[in-house]
Write a protein that holds these residues in place. Structure first.
Motif, mmCIF file in Angstrom:
data_model
loop_
_atom_site.group_PDB
_atom_site.id
_atom_site.type_symbol
_atom_site.label_atom_id
_atom_site.label_comp_id
_atom_site.label_asym_id
_atom_site.label_seq_id
_atom_site.Cartn_x
_atom_site.Cartn_y
_atom_site.Cartn_z
ATOM 1 N N ALA A 66 0.854 -1.196 0.000
ATOM 2 C CA ALA A 66 0.000 0.000 0.000
ATOM 3 C C ALA A 66 0.883 1.236 0.000
ATOM 4 N N ASP B 295 -3.006 -1.075 -6.701
ATOM 5 C CA ASP B 295 -3.825 -1.604 -5.614
ATOM 6 C C ASP B 295 -4.118 -3.074 -5.891
ATOM 7 N N GLY C 3 0.815 0.349 5.723
ATOM 8 C CA GLY C 3 1.247 0.774 4.401
ATOM 9 C C GLY C 3 2.431 1.717 4.514
ATOM 10 N N ARG D 160 -2.576 3.720 4.614
ATOM 11 C CA ARG D 160 -3.844 3.026 4.789
ATOM 12 C C ARG D 160 -4.843 3.849 5.587
ATOM 13 N N ARG E 184 -7.958 4.955 3.094
ATOM 14 C CA ARG E 184 -8.659 3.740 3.504
ATOM 15 C C ARG E 184 -9.801 3.435 2.534
ATOM 16 N N TYR F 100 -10.056 -3.097 2.111
ATOM 17 C CA TYR F 100 -8.845 -3.414 2.861
ATOM 18 C C TYR F 100 -9.134 -4.384 3.999
#
Length: 802
Positions: free
Chosen positions: A161, A167, A776, A792, A796, A800
């Protein structure tokens, strides 16, 4: 319809930006409300209010549809308690296997899970698995469509991340892969059935067979992977240096089954079908009396496009073209005249209805926006003279002029979007495409596909001929890519500079006679002159990138950049340098590093160095590597790090504290593992200090305490050796006394770093512990105070699962 589709896209996009997925029942209510509003909107008399209501109805429907879609696929989750445990599953291989030197990767459709501890474990329906080469035996060959019983070890979806990075977790969700893992060496692993019939398995077997035929016909041929990509959409055999050339010359969209290729195949089959249909009178069938030739041609073209898209694996550009062709075919069959914008909107809605995550990927936006630019620059413009009254040379000139105008419009029209998505634009792209489009579209692709239905040796001859054409094209592209002005590199633009450049582009491409079109160039200036986000004078930024089990820390001042370590080497085709570090630097507009410091030779610290040095200008390399090491030889300037080296950039001071010069050749330490000479860097910014010790262990910590006891206290500490049990001794931590500790570790790494007793040791100090596997990338900004952000938490998303 167009307003509703615009709203639908906005609603889907808004859902994909959510940190938490809304509950299913409210989403059902929004879906119903959107449908009711859409059904009643035609009763609104005012056209503006009617359009606004359509956008709102489409947005409600899109938001709810994407949310319910996500609920459906997220319901199959591997519980954390089952991560890392052996599980026996039965199922089929439902994708093209991808072979490498280390083993094979494939997706696995689970049919049955064998009981364990009296009950079957809750395993997701589809898995992404790797089966790696075992020391004691040969790697089994797996085939698409085969049913196997396998013992696997799984983990929940997880990816690196980082800002501006790929992603992987969203990619897994889009493909309904809710767990990843590997096949364990077990006597229960066995083939149960060579082939299980299903339409999907039939397609995958055909794809696999065609790929194998091409690779066997072209052994040791560099561009065989390009022909495979054009035939079945599998791009994994194309080497990374070739991808760099294709990207720099702007033709990467052609090295795949693109909309251009599908349209060409559909058109070719439509023409052949129409010609044979009209001439069926000679056979006595009189088919045109049963069905008009135009409808037969539309059906033939649509079926050909469907088969080709299935062979391609249903990529987003391929889907878009297929849906547009199907809409045109349906309009022709129903006798209704439809506008090209309605066709585009119908295809857009169809793609997002089938895959709401499609808009997360660059291919979606480039594909639809390219068609949108062509429509914007051609629809409603003055028509050319009728071609039937023109000579053949005149027709050729008119065709070339139209092709040139289209290429110009697409290149200019996609410039802001390309800068937003990739941070660079190929300036020689129009020239490269002018040659590559007809060569690949009219020669290489037809030869590749025709060869696929012919027996050997005819197929081999055709594939070799196609390879020669690609080879000659590549020579030209390599020359173009080396030109100093081949690529314009820039940081990813801010929202306002992108919006301004987009408006300027629409103004510039407006019809002739539009007032002051030349002023549109001024709207590009903020985009062209943007140098990216940098620390202010007196500030320092430290970014610990998420590279998995490895280290890579970027240190920035107002005028200088230092990279400490370069992350791990993953495979011959990728490493942390090419996959994570270089894309991040380019997105930030960082074209050069003043210093690359490679702490030691271990793969997880030096694995990406060559990729960084090959893509980014590096002024100087410090390392503990031997002078004949490949990284040292590739450096413009290389110097071995040792205690006593120091330099200053503005108000920031850099000092190397370890190793001593005597640690190098001839010493006992030099003959031990590389950790014993790991370069330790201390960075001082005012009252704050950052200590980067690499992989030093207890013995090296003791030496640091002896030689620099009063210099070790630090605000931020990069945990030595990733928090292993052989480092972070109590005496060392007491001397450093960090407020913030960074752990750069891989998710569920095999070394189990950081060790629990080490975490407890840091917690006893009262330090704030940040981990790349859960947080991350970690960004620290040093000014009068320290601000801490993690990727993260800033970015967010609901998938996740943390």
């Amino acid at each position: 319809m167009r307003s509703a589709v615009i709203g639908f896209v906005l609603g889907v996009a808004f859902l994909q930006m959510q940190a938490v997925l809304p509950a299913a029942w409210p989403l059902c209510g929004l879906l119903a409300l959107g449908l009711v509003l859409l059904a009643a909107v035609h009763k609104i008399p005012d056209p503006y209010f009617r359009s606004a209501a359509c956008v709102l109805a489409g947005a409600l429907f899109g938001f709810a549809w994407a949310g319910l879609f996500a609920h459906y696929y997220l319901r199959h989750e591997l519980p954390p308690a089952w991560e890392g445990r052996d599980i026996t599953v039965i199922g089929t291989i439902d994708s093209l296997p991808s072979y490498s030197e280390s083993g094979v990767r494939f997706t696995f459709a689970v049919e049955k899970v064998l009981d364990q501890d009296g009950q079957p474990p809750p395993v997701p329906q589809r898995l992404a698995l790797g089966w790696y080469q075992a020391d004691e035996g040969e790697q089994p060959r797996v085939q698409a469509g085969a049913r196997w019983q396998l013992t696997v070890r799984l983990k929940r979806p997880h990816g690196n991340a980082n800002p501006h990075g790929f992603d992987y977790e969203a990619w897994l969700l889009e493909r309904k892969l809710r767990a990843t893992g590997y096949v364990r060496a077990d006597q229960q692993n066995r083939l149960l059935q060579a082939f299980v019939f299903s339409p999907g398995n039939v397609v995958e077997v055909l794809r696999s067979g065609l790929r194998e035929r091409i690779l066997q016909a072209l052994p040791e041929h560099r561009y065989a992977g390009v022909l495979v990509a054009l035939a079945v959409g599998d791009q994994r055999a194309i080497e990374q240096p070739d991808w760099e050339v294709f990207n720099r010359t702007g033709i990467s969209h052609l090295v795949a089954i693109s909309g251009l290729h599908i349209t060409m195949i559909a058109g070719m089959f439509a023409v052949i079908t129409a010609a044979l249909w009209r001439r069926s009178f000679f056979t006595g069938a009189a088919l045109p009396l049963l069905l008009p030739a135009q409808k037969a041609a539309a059906l033939g073209g649509a079926l050909a496009a469907l088969c080709y898209v299935a062979l391609a694996g249903f990529g987003i550009p391929a889907q878009r073209t297929l849906y547009m062709l199907l809409v045109v075919a349906l309009a022709l069959w129903s006798g209704r005249i439809t506008s090209v914008t309605h066709v585009l909107c119908a295809a857009l809605a169809a793609v997002l209805l089938a895959d709401p995550w499609a808009l997360l990927w660059p291919g979606f936006w480039l594909s639809f926006c390219a068609v949108g630019v062509i429509i914007y620059t051609s629809a409603g413009r003055s028509l050319a003279a009728a071609v039937e009254n023109q000579s053949l040379p005149a027709r050729w000139r008119q065709g070339l002029k139209a092709a040139g105008s289209t290429q110009y419009a697409v290149t200019i029209g996609l410039l802001p979007l390309t800068a937003l998505l990739f941070g660079r634009v190929s300036l020689i792209g129009p020239l490269a495409n002018a040659l590559a489009i007809p060569l690949i579209g009219l020669a290489v692709t037809p030869l590749t596909l025709i060869a696929g239905v012919l027996p050997a040796p005819l197929s081999t001859w055709l594939w070799r001929g196609a390879h020669v054409l690609v080879e000659q094209l590549a020579l030209f592209l390599n020359w173009l890519s080396l030109l100093p002005f081949a690529v314009w590199q820039a940081p990813l633009p801010q929202a306002w500079t992108f919006a301004l450049a987009l408006l300027a582009t629409l103004w510039l491409l407006a019809p002739r006679g539009w007032p002051l079109r030349w002023l549109a160039l001024a709207g590009w200036l903020p985009l062209l002159l943007d140098h990216g986000n940098r620390p202010a004078p007196g500030e320092m930024w430290v970014t610990a990138l998420d590279v998995g089990q490895g280290m890579a820390v970027l240190v920035e001042t107002a005028e200088h950049r230092l990279l400490y370590d370069s992350g791990p080497y993953y495979s011959p085709a990728s490493d942390a340098g090419s996959r994570i570090i270089v894309p991040y630097l380019r997105a930030r507009g960082i074209a050069a590093l003043d210093v690359l410091l490679v702490s030691h030779a271990d793969n997880d610290h030096s694995g990406g160095a060559l990729s960084v040095m090959g893509s980014i200008e590096v002024a100087k390399v410090y390392s503990s590597l031997a002078p004949d090491h490949v990284i040292a030889r590739a450096a413009a300037v290389h110097e071995r790090c040792h205690d006593g080296q120091a330099w200053q950039w503005g108000s920031v001071k850099f000092e190397i504290l370890y190793p001593d010069l005597e640690q190098y050749p001839g010493s006992a330490a030099a003959k031990a593992k590389a950790n014993t000479v790991s370069c330790t860097l201390k960075i001082s910014h005012g009252q704050h200090t950052v200590l980067l010790p690499g992989d030093i262990e207890a013995a090296q910590e003791k030496q640091l305490l002896a030689s620099h006891a009063g210099q070790l206290k630090s605000t931020v500490l990069l945990a030595p050796h990733h928090g292993s049990g052989t480092s972070s001794t109590a005496a060392f931590l007491a001397a450093v006394d960090p407020q913030i500790v960074l752990f750069q570790v891989g998710y569920r790494n095999r070394f189990r770093h950081p060790k629990q007793q080490i975490l407890e040791r840091y917690q006893a100090l009262g330090s704030t512990n940040l981990r790349s596997d859960t947080d991350g990338a970690i960004l620290l900004k040093f000014g009068d105070t320290i601000s801490v952000d993690t990727y993260r938490s800033q970015h967010r998303r609901y998938w996740y699962g943390r």
